[in-house]
Design an enzyme around this catalytic site. Structure first.
Site, short mmCIF file in Angstrom:
data_model
loop_
_atom_site.label_atom_id
_atom_site.label_comp_id
_atom_site.label_asym_id
_atom_site.label_seq_id
_atom_site.Cartn_x
_atom_site.Cartn_y
_atom_site.Cartn_z
N ASP A 12 69.88 -1.46 80.90
CA ASP A 12 70.06 -0.37 79.92
C ASP A 12 71.50 -0.23 79.45
O ASP A 12 71.94 0.86 79.10
CB ASP A 12 69.58 0.98 80.49
CG ASP A 12 68.17 0.90 81.01
OD1 ASP A 12 67.35 0.26 80.35
OD2 ASP A 12 67.89 1.46 82.08
N HIS A 40 64.27 -2.85 75.55
CA HIS A 40 65.49 -2.74 74.76
C HIS A 40 65.21 -1.78 73.63
O HIS A 40 64.17 -1.89 72.97
CB HIS A 40 65.82 -4.06 74.08
CG HIS A 40 66.19 -5.15 75.01
ND1 HIS A 40 67.12 -5.01 76.00
CD2 HIS A 40 65.77 -6.42 75.08
CE1 HIS A 40 67.25 -6.15 76.63
NE2 HIS A 40 66.44 -7.02 76.10
#
Ligand code: GDP
Length: 429
Positions: A12, A40
């Site tokens: 992340d 994503h």
């Protein structure tokens, strides 16, 4: 020219945004490991997307998007993801799936779920996407390769073997419904039809592309600290998250990977269980979580609130080193503009001694963060295009972290969009 975009930390970090930005100048975007367990988030002219399986180049017409042999291929998710982006107006992307990639089966997902349930409060915090059972089977040599889907004889034989083996566990350990051979055959036939338009020898395709001087981007999932060898084992993922693994998971020569862009976020976040030395809690964490990322730090796959913390130079320097970093992309810096002061973790205190080396998991559990506090810049930095136009304290923050990392920060991301990027020449380059 082959480049990798990978994460230094727990994932992340903003790899999707950096890949989407770099994809403008690339010909091939390749996923080389992991599966649909992480996502994503990408914001561009078509809208906001959470990609789990598709490479982040799918928003450009000129790119070929490759799912390499190292990926845990979840075909229903791939199919839905393609549909969902096309439904939102994105032109059908060019997609190639390795005929050597292996397939996440419904029983991998079930086994993941059953095991997490059995472990209860000691669970790994798995996303229950079947990734650990999938890779276990791959290395136990009982997985299904895409190429095998086109041979019913092979499938029948393997399905029989799988049912015998898995049902012992399913019935006796988990006390659940056994697998049926006819159901698995039906599932495999559906997968064959889903993958048929995309399946090919992607390693040969990439070899040829590299020979022709094309630009190939290898897109990593998660980050160094989730690597099964170099991460916070056992709270790791089940495939290597390192750029070096790109050679294997995409089938390209290791020496062909010339640039490794390691993405570091300007603060820390993590999902799932595991050691996280610079973690913060309470109101301080809630505020950073609420302001973080683009609309809050919540998992792209699970919606779970992410654990939050200050930037960790010890973990990130280690993360960059293991990736073989040539460039650091420093992301989500705009989010920190609300803080008067920003703590940065510069060392770990373990048994009364301070170290800046990242230890193995058992020592990590004892580590306490040592902070240095830097002044904030207290303003909005989104929209700034030149490094020198950033506020002085913001540049100090970047340069302080760069000196602690020992790797050049050549990109600074100051917003979620494609254009929110500042290129910079580092004295370390
Ligand atoms: P990945 O898995 O490494 O691609 O990271 P995620 O997509 O899970 O998380 C990154 C989050 O930060 C996403 O919501 C992105 O849209 C967002 N993001 C990326 N770069 C920036 C940035 O520079 N500023 C802000 N505010 N958000 C960003």
């Amino acid at each position: 020219m082959i480049k990798a975009v990978v994460g230094a930390n727990w994932g992340d970090e903003g790899k999707g945004k950096i890949t989407d930005t770099l994809a403008e100048q690339a010909d091939y975007i390749v996923r080389f490991q992991g599966g649909a367990n992480a996502g994503h988030t990408i914001v561009n002219d078509y809208g906001k997307f959470a990609l789990h399986t598709l490479p982040s180049g799918v928003f450009y017409q000129h790119t070929v998007n490759v799912i390499g042999n190292g990926v845990a291929l979840n075909l229903p998710i791939l199919t839905n993801e393609i549909k969902s982006i096309v439904d939102k107006g994105v032109p059908m992307p060019k997609i190639a799936v390795s005929d050597r990639a292996q397939i996440v089966m419904s029983y991998h997902i079930l086994l993941d779920k059953y095991e997490e349930e059995r472990l209860g409060k000691n669970s790994y915090g798995s996303t229950k996407s079947g990734i650990a059972p999938f890779y276990s089977d791959k290395f136990a040599k009982i997985g299904f390769q895409v190429s095998e889907l086109f041979d019913d004889e092979i499938l029948k034989e393997k399905v029989k073997k799988i049912c015998t083996l898995k049902n012992v566990i399913i019935e006796n350990l988990y006390h659940k419904e056994p697998l049926k051979e006819e159901d698995l055959m039906e599932e495999l036939h559906q997968y064959r039809d889903m993958v048929a338009p995309y399946a090919c020898d992607t390693a040969a395709m990439l070899y040829e592309a590299d020979r022709q001087g094309k630009t190939i981007l290898l897109e990593g999932q998660l980050g160094t600290l989730k690597d099964p060898d170099h991460g916070i084992y056992p709270m790791v993922t089940s495939s290597s998250t390192l750029a070096g693994y790109g050679a294997i998971g995409a089938g390209v020569p290791p020496y062909a990977i010339r640039q490794v862009v390691t993405v570091c976020k300007a603060y820390s976040s993590a999902v799932g269980a595991g050691e996280f030395v610079s973690e913060i809690f309470g109101d301080e964490a809630d505020e950073l979580r609420r302001r973080g990322g683009d609309g809050g730090e919540f998992g792209a796959t699970t919606g779970r609130p992410r654990r939050m913390g200050w930037f960790d130079c010890v973990a990130s320097r280690y993360g960059c080193r293991l990736q073989g970093t040539t460039d650091v992309a420093f992301t989500v810096l705009d989010v920190l503009g609300y803080l008067d002061e920003i703590p940065v973790c510069v060392g770990y205190e373990i048994d009364g001694k301070v170290t800046d080396e990242f230890p193995t998991t058992s020592s990590l559990a004892k580590a306490k963060p040592v902070y240095e506090v830097l002044p904030g810049w207290k303003c909005e930095i989104r929209g700034i295009k030149e490094y020198d136009s950033l506020p002085e304290n913001c540049r100090r923050y970047i340069e302080f972290i760069e000196s602690r990392l020992g790797y050049p920060i050549t990109m600074v991301s100051n917003g979620p969009g494609r254009k929110d990027i500042i290129y910079r020449t580092s004295s370390l380059s």
